[in-house]
Design an enzyme around this catalytic site. Structure first.
Site, mmCIF file in Angstrom:
data_model
loop_
_atom_site.group_PDB
_atom_site.id
_atom_site.type_symbol
_atom_site.label_atom_id
_atom_site.label_comp_id
_atom_site.label_asym_id
_atom_site.label_seq_id
_atom_site.Cartn_x
_atom_site.Cartn_y
_atom_site.Cartn_z
ATOM 1 N N LEU A 134 43.906 42.359 42.558
ATOM 2 C CA LEU A 134 44.466 43.147 43.661
ATOM 3 C C LEU A 134 43.327 43.863 44.367
ATOM 4 O O LEU A 134 42.663 44.723 43.777
ATOM 5 C CB LEU A 134 45.475 44.166 43.119
ATOM 6 C CG LEU A 134 46.600 43.605 42.244
ATOM 7 C CD1 LEU A 134 47.442 44.744 41.674
ATOM 8 C CD2 LEU A 134 47.465 42.646 43.040
ATOM 9 N N GLY A 156 39.702 44.764 38.795
ATOM 10 C CA GLY A 156 39.629 43.334 39.063
ATOM 11 C C GLY A 156 38.265 42.765 38.698
ATOM 12 O O GLY A 156 38.156 41.654 38.172
ATOM 13 N N HIS A 184 43.121 45.945 39.548
ATOM 14 C CA HIS A 184 42.998 46.475 40.910
ATOM 15 C C HIS A 184 41.582 46.982 41.130
ATOM 16 O O HIS A 184 41.043 47.726 40.318
ATOM 17 C CB HIS A 184 43.998 47.619 41.131
ATOM 18 C CG HIS A 184 43.773 48.364 42.416
ATOM 19 N ND1 HIS A 184 43.397 49.693 42.454
ATOM 20 C CD2 HIS A 184 43.859 47.955 43.702
ATOM 21 C CE1 HIS A 184 43.278 50.073 43.717
ATOM 22 N NE2 HIS A 184 43.547 49.039 44.491
ATOM 23 N N SER A 185 40.966 46.568 42.232
ATOM 24 C CA SER A 185 39.658 47.065 42.641
ATOM 25 C C SER A 185 38.638 46.891 41.518
ATOM 26 O O SER A 185 38.389 45.772 41.081
ATOM 27 C CB SER A 185 39.795 48.531 43.063
ATOM 28 O OG SER A 185 38.676 48.970 43.797
ATOM 29 N N MET A 186 38.026 47.964 41.000
ATOM 30 C CA MET A 186 37.062 47.821 39.920
ATOM 31 C C MET A 186 37.695 47.136 38.708
ATOM 32 O O MET A 186 37.034 46.372 37.988
ATOM 33 C CB MET A 186 36.505 49.182 39.503
ATOM 34 C CG MET A 186 35.415 49.102 38.430
ATOM 35 S SD MET A 186 35.052 50.669 37.620
ATOM 36 C CE MET A 186 36.408 50.773 36.428
#
Length: 303
Positions: free
Chosen positions: A123, A103, A99-101
């Site tokens: 995500l 990812g 998720h986010s970082m």
């Protein structure tokens, strides 16, 4: 139910939590910047039960040890955390979900160790950190990392203690996409109770991480290293939509086009209703999509 894990590292340990049978298909889950493994608490119970999910805390986050004194947090250090955990688990090939970082860390790991990843789930991330618009902005970002690290060392501040209500309020103020329930879930692993109140666990140095940036051309070349399927889930009210990235629209659009043209049939790009934390706030919105992706043409990982 989940179990807690600890993996020894030279400066302490990397903490993690695991769900499912240890012999199941391995899935390593990576949280976002300044978050922790609890970000997946509501999502993982909705995913296929035959998988073995391990959600780790990056160094300096959650229940993991802080890096040694004097050390900044480089982006590549988080990728190294992933490699250490994979080695400790003796995983030769596995799925990455970030998720986010997380990812971006997952994306970089795929480029460095493509033979170890069978699927990549992003995500609210495109697998890359967005590049500064010009060279001067890039230089300023690097200088800021050094100056902030030295400033923190000079101040030698002790972490501030807050009441549970104040700690949650501060977290929500810093993360407008979080609900109160989601914030409370992150806080369970992200803070420690002391006689003076709750103290955030995260290392203050992690706020000034040194990032790895790429141009679109570099991204395209790196994408060609991905050997297996990719699922990208973007939220309509998240951080990758046009109205939230006015100065980066060209970059994001070009990167999405690069994904689709380079990976073609290997990529699934889905837009869902919700915010940057849709997987935590409303996990049922994405759980079906992720479950189908995990079970479609499933190839067992080689343990």
């Amino acid at each position: 139910m989940f179990s807690e894990l600890k993996f020894p590292v030279p400066w302490g340990h990397v903490a993690a939590k695991a769900w499912g049978p240890s012999e199941g298909h391995p899935v390593l889950c990576l949280h976002g910047w300044l978050d922790n493994a609890n970000t997946f608490d509501k999502l993982i119970p909705l995913l296929p039960r035959g998988c073995y999910y391990v959600a780790m805390d990056f160094s300096g986050h959650g229940l993991s040890s802080h890096r040694p004194a004097g050390c900044p947090y480089h982006f590549l250090d988080y990728v190294t955390d992933v490699r250490r955990v994979a080695a400790a688990l003796q995983w030769r090939r596995f799925t990455l979900m970030g998720h986010s970082m997380g990812g971006a860390v997952a994306g970089m790991f795929c480029f460095l160790y493509p033979e170890m990843v069978d699927r990549l789930i992003l995500l609210e991330s495109l697998g890359f950190l967005l590049a500064p618009e010009d060279t001067e902005a890039w230089l300023k970002s690097k200088r800021r990392v050094i100056d902030r690290l030295l400033s923190l060392e000079a101040k030698q501040q002790t972490p501030k203690a807050r009441s549970p209500e104040a700690a949650l309020q501060r977290l929500l103020e810093a993360n407008s996409h979080l609900t109160a329930e989601g914030g409370a879930i992150l806080l369970q692993r992200g803070a420690t109770e002391t006689p003076a109140g709750l103290v955030y666990n995260r290392d203050m140095r992690a706020r000034t991480q040194s990032r790895e940036f790429f141009t679109v051309e570099q991204c395209v070349k790196l994408l060609q290293k991905i050997q297996d399927r990719v699922l990208i889930i973007v939220s309509k009210d998240g951080l990758l939509v046009q109205h939230n990235l006015p100065s980066r629209n060209h970059f994001v659009k070009a990167l999405q086009e690069a994904f689709e043209s380079t990976l073609k049939e290997h990529i699934q790009l889905v837009e869902v209703p919700g915010s940057h934390f849709v997987h935590l706030n409303e996990p049922e919105v994405v759980s079906g999509i992720i479950s189908n992706f995990l079970t479609a043409q499933n190839t067992r990982a080689r343990l």
